[in-house]
Scaffold this motif. Structure first.
Motif, PDB file in Angstrom:
ATOM      1  N   ALA A  33      10.528  53.507  33.304  1.00 41.29           N
ATOM      2  CA  ALA A  33       9.989  54.774  33.817  1.00 41.29           C
ATOM      3  C   ALA A  33       8.509  54.922  33.459  1.00 41.29           C
ATOM      4  CB  ALA A  33      10.785  55.950  33.257  1.00 41.29           C
ATOM      5  N   ALA A  74      12.598  63.066  36.738  1.00 46.29           N
ATOM      6  CA  ALA A  74      12.355  61.950  37.643  1.00 46.29           C
ATOM      7  C   ALA A  74      12.713  62.340  39.074  1.00 46.29           C
ATOM      8  CB  ALA A  74      13.165  60.733  37.213  1.00 46.29           C
ATOM      9  N   PHE A  92       5.138  57.440  38.821  1.00 36.50           N
ATOM     10  CA  PHE A  92       5.738  58.469  37.967  1.00 36.50           C
ATOM     11  C   PHE A  92       4.713  58.999  36.976  1.00 36.50           C
ATOM     12  CE2 PHE A  92       8.330  59.534  34.136  1.00 36.50           C
ATOM     13  CZ  PHE A  92       8.968  60.628  34.671  1.00 36.50           C
ATOM     14  N   PHE A 117      11.634  60.239  42.185  1.00 40.53           N
ATOM     15  CA  PHE A 117      11.951  58.949  41.578  1.00 40.53           C
ATOM     16  C   PHE A 117      13.448  58.922  41.285  1.00 40.53           C
ATOM     17  CE2 PHE A 117      11.382  56.192  37.580  1.00 40.53           C
ATOM     18  CZ  PHE A 117      11.486  55.035  38.312  1.00 40.53           C
ATOM     19  N   ALA A 120       8.053  56.752  42.449  1.00 42.85           N
ATOM     20  CA  ALA A 120       8.072  58.209  42.528  1.00 42.85           C
ATOM     21  C   ALA A 120       7.171  58.623  43.686  1.00 42.85           C
ATOM     22  CB  ALA A 120       7.575  58.822  41.239  1.00 42.85           C
TER      23      ALA A 120
END
Lengths: 200, 598, 303
Positions: B391, B320, B397, B325, C274
């Protein structure tokens, strides 16, 4: 170690302060260097030599994987020096396991950062046993002799006979034996066995 | 020494057979124990000098060096044993014993997936005369052998004839020619120097070199990837590593007793240390033929699985972090922390547990601790589920991880890629179940699945690891439930001299392999460590090619590389078809020379 | 007269002192989202102070390397000076929305030039990314500014802000403005140029010490200016032109309040995302540019 039951109790009772926080939404980190962190009683910190219990046998030195424990002989001054260097220690606690007298004491200390390397070193000096007969120091310490005396089964050994011999060097021991045998049996032993070491 | 049920059949041993016609009954027994052995023996009858079983499921063949490539490929390409791979090889300076050098590929033969009683290890030992230590190379046909053949060339001075890239791999540039550190006539304190000189390749036409490393944010340890890029696209990759070599094998062979080596083994890796420790202990126990108590096996397995749990969480955090992230990173590590606290209480340390001793474990698990372990397991399961939910629902991501760094099955097999990286590419391998771990661990007595994904991209690697994490939690629960009583260790007195055996575990990165050959006086004569990254890293260039510079850190991180464990012996570079090396000075020069991407 | 001067000075003080504190707030918010304790609010100031005190290592003889941070800082300050503080603009003149557009872009340009002045592949890669980012986001901003200018019939920032009239195209323009300013500010997931894990700081890779501090300061001020611009665009059309000290101070306070309110939201967005890849961003930006064109057309039609 007499209170081994209560030791388990102690383990049970110990709780980590941070654990409560992890469940909450609050920050889980601690301002670490500014507060003290308590390690659990099981934690293997750096060991510490208790000079009162140490007999200088060197069992720890043989077991130590990274040579954090070193044994040195100083025959001139009649000293045996056991050096523990925390900077080399990997905290495997093998020394604690093998120590016959419990002189290696576990601690939960883990912060060993310091400004001076000397702070990391522990030195225990033992007086070597002295052989009256030939005026030399023996390889082992006075304490080792005391320790051996204490653990030998008294019923088997003639303590008085041992008392005489224990503090002699190998040479002197042999000589004494030969002399005694001569006295007792009148046997002729070669004279070189009687010669003192420095004589030749 | 008591022998449990599975040990009984190990009684017979087939010692040295005459060349080509070993007609003793023992040999027939040995060869009929496992599938494929007889077949192999028939095929290479004329070249096999000796065959014996080292221990349960480990078979040693002493063969002519001329047939090394054929024999290795025979196993590797066996049509029925699909997941068979060449794990590594061991080069030994046996001049003190046999007057010869030996080179020995180790092959993990998989007859049936997840059946540790049918699969086995094959060790193909070839002796080479002391004055001509050369052997025909297999690397041209089997990329898995690329590194190891260069390693033995560097460390022992063997000559792999026909190696496609016979350049320096392990040794640093300032190491003189003709000094071979792993030969027995070299003292472990000796450290010669020369002027550094290197060979490295020009970047392909029209590309710019982006040096990633030796120090780079995206790589935690020193390693040097040279990315040849066009714009942002990676055209080719170059790797130079082995910067953190510590000479561990040499120290282990030179100075320490077998129990001291154990602690050194644990320190090969800061993350999978216990795996190395168990592997080493297992190897020594196997060659001494000692059965450790059941409770010790269970405690070992428990600690191994706890280690896997926190390592997978660590890894997913890093992944991550690699894509920026950071929230995922922090939360993964927050979930991980209770495991660290738990193992600290169970073993006395957060990492480097120091739990093992050859013959068992050092600390018992107190009964009331079981509740605590189960509590932590529950916490982790909930925490991880929540974390994954967040996540895997973070669009940015997923966008970064999906379809990136694809490693096809074929390449994974050719390079002998291991662990989750291989399982994400469809390879069905897991040393926990595939090989006879039952002598040192209790995996045969618990029930769990080995997750396999076919996609081969970074996302698949994330998912494999997370599935595995949940399986590990389930294993821990079973172990706590079934934990037997009894002793936790058996003392081992003297080790047999010049005996050899393998120890292995499945670390969270892949199979860890330790080969131990004892010497005199309870010392280790040869200790070979193969960390999983050693096999995974060479496949990186294939994963990187065609993707963006921005993806590089994530792809590299996706195999969970551990440079220090891999480099317990000194300097690497990956090959991509061509290989190259680079020094610091040249690297600086390069970055000055290659200015302007656009 | 005095009140105007006072407010202008207050504005200058805010634009100089506040940006690092805003970053401090963002760091704190991010820390809390990540269940961390987080640094003190003034941490960014402490960092800058430390950087200012450290001499720079010069990897090149290029004068651009040394000048770029100061030029970037000057551009950022210039951008901030063009904005209204409580109804008073420190530097107000004719068509200053064009100037604003350019000086904001100049910050990125100087970051890029600084990056290109050294021979470092990462600097170049980062600068190239910065350029791509700039080239794709500036057209969006230009289109949106066009909508505003057309809507209000002026090219003066203050005049635009106080003379907007509500229409459908205006509402869409606001949404796109928010997006474009966010991208322009280089927050995660659009921080590709300085991505630490990928290009180790990109154009800033070779900078250290004082010059790095100046660059950071310039970037914070730029982010502040863009946010302040957005806040002003929201508040002024609603409040309208103000007269009198009390009202001006009130408006100024409202602007500050909104800034403080928006920054944590930005921080939360940063923390939960992200980093995107540059090709992702380019694709999105191109899409949004065409939507922007559509909105401009809407504005011309008077919707």
């Amino acid at each position: 170690m007499a209170e081994s039951v209560s030791y388990t109790e102690k383990l049970k009772a110990w709780n980590r302060k941070e654990v409560e926080k992890i469940g909450e939404k609050a920050p889980v980190t601690t301002p670490y260097p500014f507060i003290d962190i308590e390690k659990p009683p099981e934690y293997r910190g750096i060991p510490h030599i208790n000079p009162e219990k140490c007999v200088g046998c060197g069992a720890c030195v043989n077991a130590c994987p990274p040579d954090a424990l070193i044994m040195e002989w100083d025959k001139e001054h009649g000293v045996k020096r056991l050096t523990y260097n925390a900077a080399r220690c990997i905290r495997c606690a093998r020394c604690i396991e093998v120590c016959p007298t419990g002189a290696m004491e576990p601690t939960t200390r883990f912060e060993i950062a310091t400004n001076s390397k000397e702070d990391l070193v522990e030195v225990v000096e033992h007086r070597l046993a002295y052989c009256e007969e030939c005026g030399e120091y023996l390889d082992f310490t006075e304490r080792q002799i005391e320790y051996v005396k204490n653990i030998l089964p008294k019923e088997i050994f003639d303590m008085y006979a041992l008392e005489d011999r224990m503090k002699l060097t190998q040479d002197a021991k042999m000589r004494v034996t030969v002399e005694k045998l001569r006295e007792l049996e009148g046997v002729e032993y070669p004279a070189y066995l009687l010669a003192k070491r420095g004589d030749e | 020494m008591s022998k449990s049920a599975f040990e009984v059949e190990v009684e017979c041993e087939c010692e040295a057979c005459e060349k080509g016609k070993c007609d003793s009954a023992d040999l027939v027994d040995v060869l009929s124990e496992r599938e494929g052995l007889k077949e192999f023996y028939e095929e290479f009858k004329d070249s096999i000098h000796e065959c014996r079983r080292l221990t349960y499921g480990q078979y040693l063949f002493v063969i002519d060096r001329d047939v090394l490539p054929e024999a290795t490929l025979w196993w590797h390409n066996h049509p029925r044993f699909k997941e068979t791979h060449m794990s590594t090889a061991v080069g030994t300076d046996e001049r003190a014993i046999a007057g010869k050098f030996s080179y020995m590929p180790l092959i993990n033969v998989q007859v049936e997936a997840e059946n540790m009683d049918r699969n086995f290890w094959v060790l193909l030992k070839a002796y080479m005369p002391a004055d001509d230590p050369s052997f025909p190379s297999v690397a041209a046909k089997l990329p898995a052998a690329l590194w190891i053949e260069r390693e033995v060339k560097d460390l022992l001075g063997f000559r792999p004839i026909g190696h496609p890239d016979p350049r320096r791999l392990i040794l640093p540039e300032d190491w003189p020619e003709g000094v071979y550190p792993l030969r027995k006539d070299m003292d472990y304190r000796h450290s010669p120097m020369r002027e550094p000189e290197t060979e490295f390749r020009e970047p392909p036409e029209g590309t710019t070199t982006v040096p990633m490393g030796p120090f780079h944010m995206g790589i935690e340890e020193p390693a040097h990837f040279r990315l040849f890029v066009k714009g942002e696209e990676i055209v080719d990759v170059d790797y130079r590593g082995f910067y953190s070599h510590r000479g561990i094998e040499k120290v282990g062979e030179g100075r320490l007793t077998y129990n001291q080596v154990l602690f050194l083994a644990e320190r090969i890796c800061g993350i999978c240390g216990y795996q190395h420790s168990v592997s080493y202990a297992m190897a020594v126990e196997r060659l001494a033929d000692v059965d450790i108590p059941d409770r010790a096996r269970y405690i070992r397995t428990l600690m191994l699985e706890l280690e896997r749990i926190h390592n997978h969480l660590l890894w997913v955090g890093i992944a991550a972090h690699m894509v920026g992230f950071d929230t995922g990173f922090m939360h993964a590590w927050r979930i991980r922390e209770p495991v660290m606290w738990l193992v600290e209480r169970l073993t006395g340390n957060r990492k480097q547990y120091g739990m093992n001793i050859v013959g068992g474990v050092r600390r018992d698990i107190l009964d009331y601790r079981k509740e605590e372990i189960l509590k932590v397991v529950k916490e982790i399961r909930e925490g991880t589920k929540k974390f994954l939910d967040i996540a895997l629902n973070t669009n940015t991501f997923i966008k970064r991880a999906e379809g990136v760094g694809i490693l096809p099955y074929k390449i994974a097999k050719a390079y002998s890629v291991l662990g989750p990286t291989a399982r994400a590419s469809g390879r069905r391998i897991d040393a926990r179940l595939d090989q006879a771990t039952k002598t040192a661990m209790a995996y045969n007595e618990v029930d769990f699945k080995v997750p396999v994904y076919k996609e081969g991209d970074v996302l698949a690697r994330v998912l494999v690891r997370m599935d595995e994490l949940f399986e590990s939690l389930w294993i821990v629960e079973q172990l706590i439930d079934q934990m037997p009583g009894g002793d936790i260790m058996v003392p081992i007195g003297k080790l047999p001299e010049y005996a050899e055996a393998l120890g292995f575990t499945e670390a969270h990165r892949g199979e860890v392999l330790h080969y131990v050959m004892t010497g005199e006086k309870n010392k280790v004569y040869r200790w070979k460590v193969r960390a999983p990254t050693y096999n995974n890293l060479p496949a990186i260039p294939d994963m990187l090619r065609g993707y963006n510079v921005a993806d590089a850190p994530l792809i590299i991180a996706s195999i969970d590389p551990c440079y220090s464990c891999t480099e317990r012996v000194q300097f690497v570079d990956v090959r991509t078809g061509r290989v190259r090396v680079l020094t610091e000075a040249e690297f600086n020069e390069l970055s000055i020379k290659n200015r302007g991407v656009f | 007269m005095y009140e105007s001067l006072a407010l202008k000075i207050a504005g200058i003080i805010v634009m100089v002192l506040l940006p690092p504190y805003l970053d401090g707030i963002a760091r704190r918010v991010k820390a809390r989202i990540q269940y961390r304790r987080g640094p003190p609010l003034a941490q960014t100031w402490y960092d800058l102070r430390k950087l200012f005190a450290i001499p720079t290592v010069l990897p090149t003889k290029s004068w651009m390397f040394k000048a770029a941070p100061y030029l970037a800082l000057a551009s950022a300050l210039a951008a901030a000076l063009l904005l209204p503080y409580g109804g008073h603009v420190p530097v107000n003149f004719g068509y200053n929305i064009i100037v604003f557009f350019y000086v904001v872009a100049m910050v990125s340009v100087f970051v890029m030039l600084g990056g290109f002045s050294v021979q470092n592949a990462f600097s170049h890669l980062g600068s190239a990314r910065e350029m791509t980012l700039l080239l794709t986001v500036e057209p969006i901003l230009a289109v949106v500014y066009g909508v505003f200018a057309y809507n209000s019939g002026s090219l003066n920032l203050y005049h635009i802000m106080t003379h907007l009239h509500l229409s459908a195209s205006l509402l869409f323009a606001y949404i796109i403005l928010g997006y474009a300013l966010y991208v322009e500010s280089g927050f995660v997931p659009f921080d590709v140029a300085e991505a630490e894990q990928e290009v180790i700081g990109g154009p800033l890779a070779e900078y250290s010490g004082r010059l790095l501090g100046v660059f950071y300061y310039a970037i914070y001020i730029k982010r502040f200016a863009l946010l302040w611009f957005f806040v002003s665009m929201v508040t002024y059309p609603i409040v309208g032109p103000v007269h009198g000290l009390a009202k001006s101070v009130g408006l100024f306070a409202l602007q500050l309040l909104l800034t403080f309110a928006l920054y944590p939201i930005i921080a939360a967005l940063e923390a939960t995302n992200a980093r995107l890849r540059i090709d992702h961003i380019v694709r999105t930006n191109v899409k949004i540019f065409f939507i922007g064109l559509g909105i401009l057309a809407m504005a011309f039609m008077g919707w």
